[in-house]
Design a protein around this motif. Structure first.
Motif, PDB file in Angstrom:
ATOM      1  N   VAL A 280       0.833  -1.201   0.000  1.00  0.00           N
ATOM      2  CA  VAL A 280       0.000   0.000   0.000  1.00  0.00           C
ATOM      3  C   VAL A 280       0.871   1.256   0.000  1.00  0.00           C
ATOM      4  CG1 VAL A 280      -1.650   1.344   1.367  1.00  0.00           C
ATOM      5  CG2 VAL A 280      -1.992  -1.113   1.078  1.00  0.00           C
ATOM      6  N   VAL A 281       1.936   1.240   0.824  1.00  0.00           N
ATOM      7  CA  VAL A 281       2.864   2.377   0.872  1.00  0.00           C
ATOM      8  C   VAL A 281       3.534   2.569  -0.489  1.00  0.00           C
ATOM      9  CG1 VAL A 281       5.022   3.224   1.874  1.00  0.00           C
ATOM     10  CG2 VAL A 281       3.277   2.200   3.344  1.00  0.00           C
ATOM     11  N   ALA A 282       3.954   1.468  -1.104  1.00  0.00           N
ATOM     12  CA  ALA A 282       4.592   1.548  -2.418  1.00  0.00           C
ATOM     13  C   ALA A 282       3.634   2.122  -3.456  1.00  0.00           C
ATOM     14  CB  ALA A 282       5.069   0.158  -2.853  1.00  0.00           C
ATOM     15  N   ARG A 283       2.371   1.749  -3.367  1.00  0.00           N
ATOM     16  CA  ARG A 283       1.366   2.296  -4.295  1.00  0.00           C
ATOM     17  C   ARG A 283       1.208   3.794  -4.096  1.00  0.00           C
ATOM     18  NH1 ARG A 283      -1.891  -0.044  -8.293  1.00  0.00           N
ATOM     19  NH2 ARG A 283      -3.754   0.812  -7.330  1.00  0.00           N
ATOM     20  N   ALA A 284       1.228   4.233  -2.836  1.00  0.00           N
ATOM     21  CA  ALA A 284       1.096   5.668  -2.563  1.00  0.00           C
ATOM     22  C   ALA A 284       2.304   6.429  -3.122  1.00  0.00           C
ATOM     23  CB  ALA A 284       0.970   5.904  -1.059  1.00  0.00           C
ATOM     24  N   ILE A 285       3.495   5.848  -3.007  1.00  0.00           N
ATOM     25  CA  ILE A 285       4.706   6.503  -3.496  1.00  0.00           C
ATOM     26  C   ILE A 285       4.682   6.618  -5.020  1.00  0.00           C
ATOM     27  CG2 ILE A 285       7.213   6.281  -3.724  1.00  0.00           C
ATOM     28  CD1 ILE A 285       7.232   5.050  -0.925  1.00  0.00           C
ATOM     29  N   VAL A 286       4.310   5.545  -5.709  1.00  0.00           N
ATOM     30  CA  VAL A 286       4.257   5.621  -7.174  1.00  0.00           C
ATOM     31  C   VAL A 286       3.169   6.595  -7.612  1.00  0.00           C
ATOM     32  CG1 VAL A 286       2.580   3.770  -7.647  1.00  0.00           C
ATOM     33  CG2 VAL A 286       4.410   4.229  -9.270  1.00  0.00           C
ATOM     34  N   GLY A 287       2.120   6.721  -6.797  1.00  0.00           N
ATOM     35  CA  GLY A 287       1.087   7.707  -7.097  1.00  0.00           C
ATOM     36  C   GLY A 287       1.635   9.119  -7.051  1.00  0.00           C
ATOM     37  N   ALA A 288       2.517   9.392  -6.066  1.00  0.00           N
ATOM     38  CA  ALA A 288       3.128  10.718  -5.956  1.00  0.00           C
ATOM     39  C   ALA A 288       3.967  11.028  -7.188  1.00  0.00           C
ATOM     40  CB  ALA A 288       3.980  10.801  -4.692  1.00  0.00           C
ATOM     41  N   GLY A 289       4.736  10.046  -7.642  1.00  0.00           N
ATOM     42  CA  GLY A 289       5.524  10.243  -8.854  1.00  0.00           C
ATOM     43  C   GLY A 289       4.650  10.461 -10.074  1.00  0.00           C
ATOM     44  N   THR A 290       3.560   9.722 -10.139  1.00  0.00           N
ATOM     45  CA  THR A 290       2.629   9.872 -11.255  1.00  0.00           C
ATOM     46  C   THR A 290       1.971  11.248 -11.229  1.00  0.00           C
ATOM     47  OG1 THR A 290       2.174   7.488 -11.205  1.00  0.00           O
ATOM     48  CG2 THR A 290       0.588   8.881 -12.358  1.00  0.00           C
ATOM     49  N   GLY A 291       1.626  11.724 -10.031  1.00  0.00           N
ATOM     50  CA  GLY A 291       1.021  13.050  -9.909  1.00  0.00           C
ATOM     51  C   GLY A 291       1.933  14.144 -10.429  1.00  0.00           C
ATOM     52  N   LEU A 292       3.220  14.059 -10.105  1.00  0.00           N
ATOM     53  CA  LEU A 292       4.189  15.020 -10.633  1.00  0.00           C
ATOM     54  C   LEU A 292       4.246  14.964 -12.152  1.00  0.00           C
ATOM     55  CD1 LEU A 292       7.233  14.590  -8.186  1.00  0.00           C
ATOM     56  CD2 LEU A 292       5.740  16.583  -8.364  1.00  0.00           C
ATOM     57  N   SER A 293       4.286  13.751 -12.683  1.00  0.00           N
ATOM     58  CA  SER A 293       4.388  13.577 -14.129  1.00  0.00           C
ATOM     59  C   SER A 293       3.152  14.078 -14.863  1.00  0.00           C
ATOM     60  CB  SER A 293       4.617  12.095 -14.448  1.00  0.00           C
ATOM     61  OG  SER A 293       4.723  11.889 -15.840  1.00  0.00           O
ATOM     62  N   CYS A 294       1.981  13.896 -14.271  1.00  0.00           N
ATOM     63  CA  CYS A 294       0.728  14.309 -14.916  1.00  0.00           C
ATOM     64  C   CYS A 294       0.634  15.822 -15.064  1.00  0.00           C
ATOM     65  CB  CYS A 294      -0.471  13.800 -14.117  1.00  0.00           C
ATOM     66  SG  CYS A 294      -0.799  12.049 -14.329  1.00  0.00           S
ATOM     67  N   VAL A 295       1.380  16.560 -14.267  1.00  0.00           N
ATOM     68  CA  VAL A 295       1.428  18.019 -14.395  1.00  0.00           C
ATOM     69  C   VAL A 295       2.598  18.435 -15.275  1.00  0.00           C
ATOM     70  CG1 VAL A 295       1.723  20.209 -13.176  1.00  0.00           C
ATOM     71  CG2 VAL A 295       0.285  18.412 -12.190  1.00  0.00           C
ATOM     72  N   ALA A 296       3.787  17.909 -14.991  1.00  0.00           N
ATOM     73  CA  ALA A 296       5.006  18.359 -15.673  1.00  0.00           C
ATOM     74  C   ALA A 296       5.055  17.945 -17.140  1.00  0.00           C
ATOM     75  CB  ALA A 296       6.231  17.817 -14.937  1.00  0.00           C
ATOM     76  N   SER A 297       4.661  16.722 -17.459  1.00  0.00           N
ATOM     77  CA  SER A 297       4.791  16.230 -18.835  1.00  0.00           C
ATOM     78  C   SER A 297       3.877  16.976 -19.812  1.00  0.00           C
ATOM     79  CB  SER A 297       4.516  14.725 -18.881  1.00  0.00           C
ATOM     80  OG  SER A 297       5.482  14.023 -18.126  1.00  0.00           O
ATOM     81  N   PRO A 298       2.556  17.116 -19.540  1.00  0.00           N
ATOM     82  CA  PRO A 298       1.723  17.905 -20.463  1.00  0.00           C
ATOM     83  C   PRO A 298       2.171  19.362 -20.552  1.00  0.00           C
ATOM     84  CG  PRO A 298       0.346  16.530 -19.052  1.00  0.00           C
ATOM     85  CD  PRO A 298       1.736  16.473 -18.492  1.00  0.00           C
ATOM     86  N   MET A 299       2.647  19.926 -19.449  1.00  0.00           N
ATOM     87  CA  MET A 299       3.116  21.305 -19.469  1.00  0.00           C
ATOM     88  C   MET A 299       4.359  21.439 -20.356  1.00  0.00           C
ATOM     89  SD  MET A 299       4.078  23.749 -16.243  1.00  0.00           S
ATOM     90  CE  MET A 299       2.437  23.490 -15.568  1.00  0.00           C
ATOM     91  N   TYR A 300       5.274  20.501 -20.236  1.00  0.00           N
ATOM     92  CA  TYR A 300       6.480  20.498 -21.073  1.00  0.00           C
ATOM     93  C   TYR A 300       6.097  20.394 -22.549  1.00  0.00           C
ATOM     94  CZ  TYR A 300      11.078  19.127 -22.849  1.00  0.00           C
ATOM     95  OH  TYR A 300      12.257  19.070 -23.555  1.00  0.00           O
ATOM     96  N   THR A 301       5.158  19.509 -22.856  1.00  0.00           N
ATOM     97  CA  THR A 301       4.699  19.335 -24.238  1.00  0.00           C
ATOM     98  C   THR A 301       4.066  20.611 -24.771  1.00  0.00           C
ATOM     99  OG1 THR A 301       4.295  16.978 -23.840  1.00  0.00           O
ATOM    100  CG2 THR A 301       3.202  17.972 -25.736  1.00  0.00           C
TER     101      THR A 301
END
Length: 444
Positions: free
Chosen positions: A100-121
């Protein structure tokens, strides 16, 4: 199949419904042992990643402004890589809460990517290609889902009568996440930094990369001719933020997660195994997203999102009505109509709502407010996603009268709720959804 001192397969329907270790399967008309996680633990497991994603997207605005788009993507890949290691360990130790903790951590990384990647594009792509390239974020999201379904089909054991090194198979499956996380980290190290970020940091006046948006996008940058960029307080952005919230409601509360959960039931009626059925559905999910690329070249993001919301809302009603107990007694016909609803929903979501969402999360706001606005939009999307992931299995089970009740009843009621939410969202978005547009102001 005997678990402890209970052989659920020997119990009749009445005995099965009274035993808390068994559940009656209405489709197979058989009593079966409760296996896997209960609805509460499943909700926590599913919600952990979404909760992490909500946190990651909330701080993403600060990250992209302080560290830049490039470094935020690198940080995202590193966080996901750490999570992958923890998943390997949790599986080996059979530790549910570590997972569960690992899922929460990967979620945090995904949250960063969901903002940064479309913005970069958005900031690095020429205007002529910005819309079709903007849809690629969702395309590769669905490709990842399809890849996971494919790996599940390949590594899963098919003959349980013999030992097939199940632990090795599961570790192989997890290795896919590890390799993809490493790929994100390496790509982030290789790509150049956003010119928009470099401009803001250096204070050098260069042409705003967003200023050449085509007319169909109704979007212009917030740079002033005098070389100053207009700043907007949150109070001036209340309306775009409210529309972003409705957009999130349309995307999540029309039931994409519920549709994906119910789809294997339909494929089961076609004689497909659970894993094969899941693979077929996720493959269609990916193929449908590919259609968004040519669609983005012909239609605006607003048109794609609003139209997708309307069709998806209708599709949830088409799915829910035939599966409600007593409405359609013919099983083949019931699953046929529900299958049609799922087919239409995935098509509407992946051609319209899914890809357009990440582009509109940028276009709704002026460039000076975009890190905050996009961060809020993605975080709000994760909030709605969290609500659905945690509440959906619990709501279906309780509305059905418990684990031994007819689960189709709870599913149908939830689908009706999704359809109503989507209809309300469509009405609001049809009237008010417009990308931000700002007149250029000359500074003396």
């Amino acid at each position: 199949c005997i678990f402890g001192d209970i052989d659920c397969s020997l119990l009749d329907e009445t005995q099965c419904r009274k035993n808390d270790k068994c559940a009656y399967d209405n489709d197979d008309n058989a009593c079966k042992h409760l296996t896997g996680l209960d609805s509460t633990k499943m909700g926590i497991f599913a919600g952990a990643m979404t909760l992490g994603g909500m946190f990651g997207s909330m701080v993403a605005g600060l990250f992209v402004n302080k560290f830049g788009r490039k470094r935020t993507i690198v940080i995202s890949g590193a966080i996901c890589l750490v999570s992958s290691v923890l998943v390997h360990v949790s599986r080996g130790a059979n530790a549910y809460w570590l997972l569960v903790v690992a899922r929460a951590i990967v979620g945090a990384g995904t949250g960063l990517s969901c903002v940064a990647s479309p913005m970069y594009t958005e900031e690095m792509t020429p205007a002529a290609y910005r819309k079709p390239v903007g849809t690629m974020f969702q395309v590769f999201c669905t490709l990842g889902i399809a890849l996971a379904a494919t790996m599940g089909l390949i590594v899963a054991p098919h003959d349980f009568a013999v030992k097939q090194n199940n632990e090795v198979r599961i570790q192989m499956f997890i290795m896919v996440q590890t390799l993809l996380s490493l790929a994100v980290l390496l790509v982030g190290l290789y790509i150049p930094e956003s010119t928009k970020f470099l401009q803001d940091k250096s204070g050098v006046t260069i042409d705003n990369v967003n200023a050449d948006h085509d007319h169909d996008n109704h979007h212009e940058g917030s740079k002033l001719v005098g070389g100053q960029q207009r700043e907007y307080p949150v109070s001036a952005m209340v309306f775009p933020l409210a529309i972003a919230t409705v957009m999130c409601m349309a995307q999540q509360l029309t039931g994409i997660n519920a549709i994906m959960n119910y789809a294997p039931t339909i494929t089961k009626s076609m004689g497909l195994s659970a894993l094969m059925g899941n693979f077929v559905v996720m493959l269609w999910n990916f193929v449908a997203t590919l259609l968004s690329i040519p669609a983005a070249s012909k239609f605006s993001m607003r048109q794609m999102f609003v139209t997708g919301t309307l069709i998806a809302s209708c599709a949830t009603f088409i799915t829910g009505i035939p599966i409600y107990p007593g409405v359609y007694d013919n099983t083949t016909g019931k699953h046929g109509l529900a299958g049609l609803g799922i087919f239409l929903f995935i098509l509407a979501f992946e051609v319209g709502m899914g890809p357009a969402f990440f582009v509109l999360a940028q276009e709704l706001f002026p460039s000076s407010f975009r890190p905050k606005g996009s961060s809020y939009t993605i975080a709000a999307q994760f909030v709605f996603n969290l609500i659905i992931n945690v509440c959906f299995p619990i709501a279906v089970e309780n509305l059905s009268g418990g684990p031994s009740g007819d689960q189709d009843k709870g599913l149908a009621i939830v689908f009706f709720f999704f359809g109503a939410c989507g209809t309300v969202a469509f009405i609001i978005l049809f009237k008010f959804l417009q990308p931000f547009r700002e007149a250029t102001v000359v500074v003396a």
